[in-house]
Write an enzyme that holds these catalytic residues in place. Structure first.
Site, PDB file in Angstrom:
ATOM      1  N   GLY A   1       1.184  -1.975   4.144  1.00 35.13           N
ATOM      2  CA  GLY A   1       1.755  -0.634   3.995  1.00 35.13           C
ATOM      3  C   GLY A   1       2.992  -0.476   4.851  1.00 35.13           C
ATOM      4  O   GLY A   1       4.132  -0.535   4.370  1.00 35.13           O
TER       5      GLY A   1
ATOM      6  N   HIS B   1      -8.477   1.340  -3.743  1.00 38.68           N
ATOM      7  CA  HIS B   1      -9.391   1.135  -2.618  1.00 38.68           C
ATOM      8  C   HIS B   1     -10.059   2.470  -2.289  1.00 38.68           C
ATOM      9  O   HIS B   1      -9.432   3.358  -1.728  1.00 38.68           O
ATOM     10  CB  HIS B   1      -8.559   0.603  -1.433  1.00 38.68           C
TER      11      HIS B   1
ATOM     12  N   HIS C   1      -1.385  -1.247  -4.143  1.00 37.36           N
ATOM     13  CA  HIS C   1      -2.650  -0.879  -3.511  1.00 37.36           C
ATOM     14  C   HIS C   1      -2.665   0.631  -3.274  1.00 37.36           C
ATOM     15  O   HIS C   1      -1.728   1.189  -2.707  1.00 37.36           O
ATOM     16  CB  HIS C   1      -2.758  -1.645  -2.185  1.00 37.36           C
TER      17      HIS C   1
ATOM     18  N   MET D   1     -11.526  -5.659   5.722  1.00 37.43           N
ATOM     19  CA  MET D   1     -10.719  -4.701   6.474  1.00 37.43           C
ATOM     20  C   MET D   1     -10.389  -5.310   7.835  1.00 37.43           C
ATOM     21  O   MET D   1     -11.293  -5.676   8.591  1.00 37.43           O
ATOM     22  CB  MET D   1     -11.488  -3.389   6.695  1.00 37.43           C
TER      23      MET D   1
ATOM     24  N   GLY E   1      -2.821   4.109   8.199  1.00 38.63           N
ATOM     25  CA  GLY E   1      -1.890   2.989   8.178  1.00 38.63           C
ATOM     26  C   GLY E   1      -1.355   2.768   9.580  1.00 38.63           C
ATOM     27  O   GLY E   1      -1.609   3.569  10.492  1.00 38.63           O
ATOM     28  N   GLY E   2      -0.649   1.690   9.763  1.00 37.65           N
ATOM     29  CA  GLY E   2       0.056   1.450  11.019  1.00 37.65           C
ATOM     30  C   GLY E   2      -0.807   1.077  12.207  1.00 37.65           C
ATOM     31  O   GLY E   2      -0.380   1.205  13.349  1.00 37.65           O
TER      32      GLY E   2
ATOM     33  N   MET F   1     -12.121   4.687  -0.218  1.00 35.70           N
ATOM     34  CA  MET F   1     -12.739   4.899   1.089  1.00 35.70           C
ATOM     35  C   MET F   1     -13.390   6.277   1.035  1.00 35.70           C
ATOM     36  O   MET F   1     -12.954   7.235   1.678  1.00 35.70           O
ATOM     37  CB  MET F   1     -11.661   4.826   2.185  1.00 35.70           C
TER      38      MET F   1
ATOM     39  N   ASP G   1      -4.772   3.772  -1.642  1.00 38.13           N
ATOM     40  CA  ASP G   1      -5.823   4.098  -0.678  1.00 38.13           C
ATOM     41  C   ASP G   1      -6.347   5.509  -0.870  1.00 38.13           C
ATOM     42  O   ASP G   1      -5.656   6.477  -0.564  1.00 38.13           O
ATOM     43  CB  ASP G   1      -5.262   3.953   0.743  1.00 38.13           C
TER      44      ASP G   1
ATOM     45  N   SER H   1       0.843  -1.201   0.000  1.00 41.11           N
ATOM     46  CA  SER H   1       0.000   0.000   0.000  1.00 41.11           C
ATOM     47  C   SER H   1       0.876   1.249   0.000  1.00 41.11           C
ATOM     48  O   SER H   1       1.653   1.476   0.932  1.00 41.11           O
ATOM     49  CB  SER H   1      -0.898  -0.003   1.238  1.00 41.11           C
TER      50      SER H   1
ATOM     51  N   ASP I   1      -6.725  -6.319   4.483  1.00 39.98           N
ATOM     52  CA  ASP I   1      -6.066  -5.012   4.506  1.00 39.98           C
ATOM     53  C   ASP I   1      -6.058  -4.438   5.919  1.00 39.98           C
ATOM     54  O   ASP I   1      -7.123  -4.196   6.500  1.00 39.98           O
ATOM     55  CB  ASP I   1      -6.848  -4.084   3.551  1.00 39.98           C
ATOM     56  N   GLY I   2      -4.842  -4.217   6.444  1.00 34.32           N
ATOM     57  CA  GLY I   2      -4.701  -3.577   7.750  1.00 34.32           C
ATOM     58  C   GLY I   2      -3.933  -4.423   8.746  1.00 34.32           C
ATOM     59  O   GLY I   2      -4.349  -5.544   9.050  1.00 34.32           O
ATOM     60  N   GLY I   3      -2.778  -3.896   9.164  1.00 36.20           N
ATOM     61  CA  GLY I   3      -2.004  -4.589  10.196  1.00 36.20           C
ATOM     62  C   GLY I   3      -1.352  -5.885   9.732  1.00 36.20           C
ATOM     63  O   GLY I   3      -1.088  -6.766  10.558  1.00 36.20           O
TER      64      GLY I   3
ATOM     65  N   MET J   1      -8.874   8.370   0.231  1.00 37.63           N
ATOM     66  CA  MET J   1      -9.661   8.757   1.411  1.00 37.63           C
ATOM     67  C   MET J   1     -10.176  10.179   1.246  1.00 37.63           C
ATOM     68  O   MET J   1      -9.428  11.059   0.805  1.00 37.63           O
ATOM     69  CB  MET J   1      -8.781   8.705   2.659  1.00 37.63           C
TER      70      MET J   1
HETATM   71  C1  DX5 Z   1      -6.228   1.661   5.843  1.00 32.48           C
HETATM   72  C2  DX5 Z   1      -5.830   1.339   4.438  1.00 32.48           C
HETATM   73  C3  DX5 Z   1      -4.714   0.377   4.330  1.00 32.48           C
HETATM   74  C4  DX5 Z   1      -3.412   0.835   4.921  1.00 32.48           C
HETATM   75  C5  DX5 Z   1      -2.760  -0.377   5.476  1.00 32.48           C
HETATM   76  O1  DX5 Z   1      -7.362   2.436   5.847  1.00 32.48           O
HETATM   77  O2  DX5 Z   1      -6.930   0.812   3.725  1.00 32.48           O
HETATM   78  O3  DX5 Z   1      -4.517  -0.060   2.982  1.00 32.48           O
HETATM   79  O4  DX5 Z   1      -2.555   1.453   4.010  1.00 32.48           O
HETATM   80  O5  DX5 Z   1      -1.666   0.019   6.219  1.00 32.48           O
HETATM   81  P1  DX5 Z   1      -0.896  -0.959   7.234  1.00 32.48           P
HETATM   82  O6  DX5 Z   1      -0.374  -2.094   6.413  1.00 32.48           O
HETATM   83  O7  DX5 Z   1       0.168  -0.070   7.768  1.00 32.48           O
HETATM   84  O8  DX5 Z   1      -1.886  -1.399   8.257  1.00 32.48           O
HETATM   85 ZN    ZN Z   2      -6.518  -0.108   1.662  1.00 36.01          ZN
END
Ligand code: DX5
Ligand code: ZN
Length: 225
Positions: free
Chosen positions: A198, A67, A34, A138, A145-146, A69, A36, A9, A176-178, A38
């Site tokens: 990410g 993606h 990927h 999700m 991220g993070g 959002m 993101d 990401s 996606d996420g963590g 937002m």
């Molecule tokens: C969060 C995003 C993710 C994000 C993931 O809203 O959709 O794609 O970049 O980041 P990590 O891998 O750091 O959780």
């Molecule tokens: Zn994403």
């Protein structure tokens, strides 16, 4: 579908060196990128729009996994497709007429994906499953991220994985996420075949090494599938 796809990401990348970061991810073995998007409404953060997707498109031939959002995604599908998105993922929670939105994405020639938030039940996907190319689970609340992986996502992945098997269709199951070398083997075991990462890829010393480390982490799980 036995291959596991890795989709770094860009949200965690250094935007002042975007072309270089993309090149490193590609050389390092990324399968997709990927992106993101937002809007500060659907999620409490603002990232980027079609202009950055277009810039990424110029740097790579890898599939761009966009993606969204955002609220009212229907209004922007064409712009993101024109910018070079290969996959367009919308949130179930943001679409009043989800079936229509999926059809529109496919009409535009992109692969259609539907994402669900941690608080949204897998059963909400039942009636659209046969029409989608990809489901995104999700494993954090979208927006940043993070964040820490939410463990309840494993059960949801297993559930959606069986729904996909029952449908008899080839549908990507993305998470996606963590995702990091600890959670990656767990999600692969639960049925995910596309892993978004990410922080674990870009906030490290070496992008290539980070990708290799992630792949190594779930190798044994793949054999056991
Ligand atoms: C969060 C995003 C993710 C994000 C993931 O809203 O959709 O794609 O970049 O980041 P990590 O891998 O750091 O959780
Ligand atoms: Zn994403």
């Amino acid at each position: 579908m036995s291959k596991i796809f890795l989709a770094p990401s860009l949200l965690a990348s250094d935007f002042s060196r975007l072309a270089d970061q993309i090149a490193q991810a590609e050389e390092g073995g990324a399968d997709w990128l990927h992106l993101d998007v937002m809007d500060g409404h659907f999620v409490p953060n603002i990232s980027f729009g079609p202009l950055v997707v277009r810039a990424a498109r110029k740097c790579t031939k890898l599939p761009l996994d966009t993606h969204l959002m955002i609220e009212n995604p229907d209004e922007y599908l064409e712009a993101f497709r024109d910018a070079g998105s290969d996959h367009i993922i919308v949130h179930q929670e943001a679409c009043t007429h989800l079936h229509r939105t999926i059809s529109r994405i496919k009409e535009l020639g992109a692969k259609a994906g539907v994402a669900i938030n941690p608080a949204t039940s897998a059963s909400t996907l039942n009636d659209v499953l046969p029409d989608v190319d990809l489901i995104l689970i999700m494993s954090v609340n979208p927006g940043f991220g993070g964040q820490k992986f939410i463990r309840g996502s494993l059960k949801k992945l297993r559930e959606v994985s069986s729904m996909i098997k029952e449908s008899g269709k080839e549908i990507f199951l993305e998470v996606d996420g963590g995702i990091d070398p600890v959670t990656a083997p767990q999600v692969v075991e639960a049925g995910a075949n596309v892993l978004v990462a990410g922080t674990a890829v870009f906030s490290t010393q070496g992008i290539k090494q980070a990708i290799t480390k992630l792949r190594q982490s779930y190798k044994t799980k793949q054999k056991n599938l």
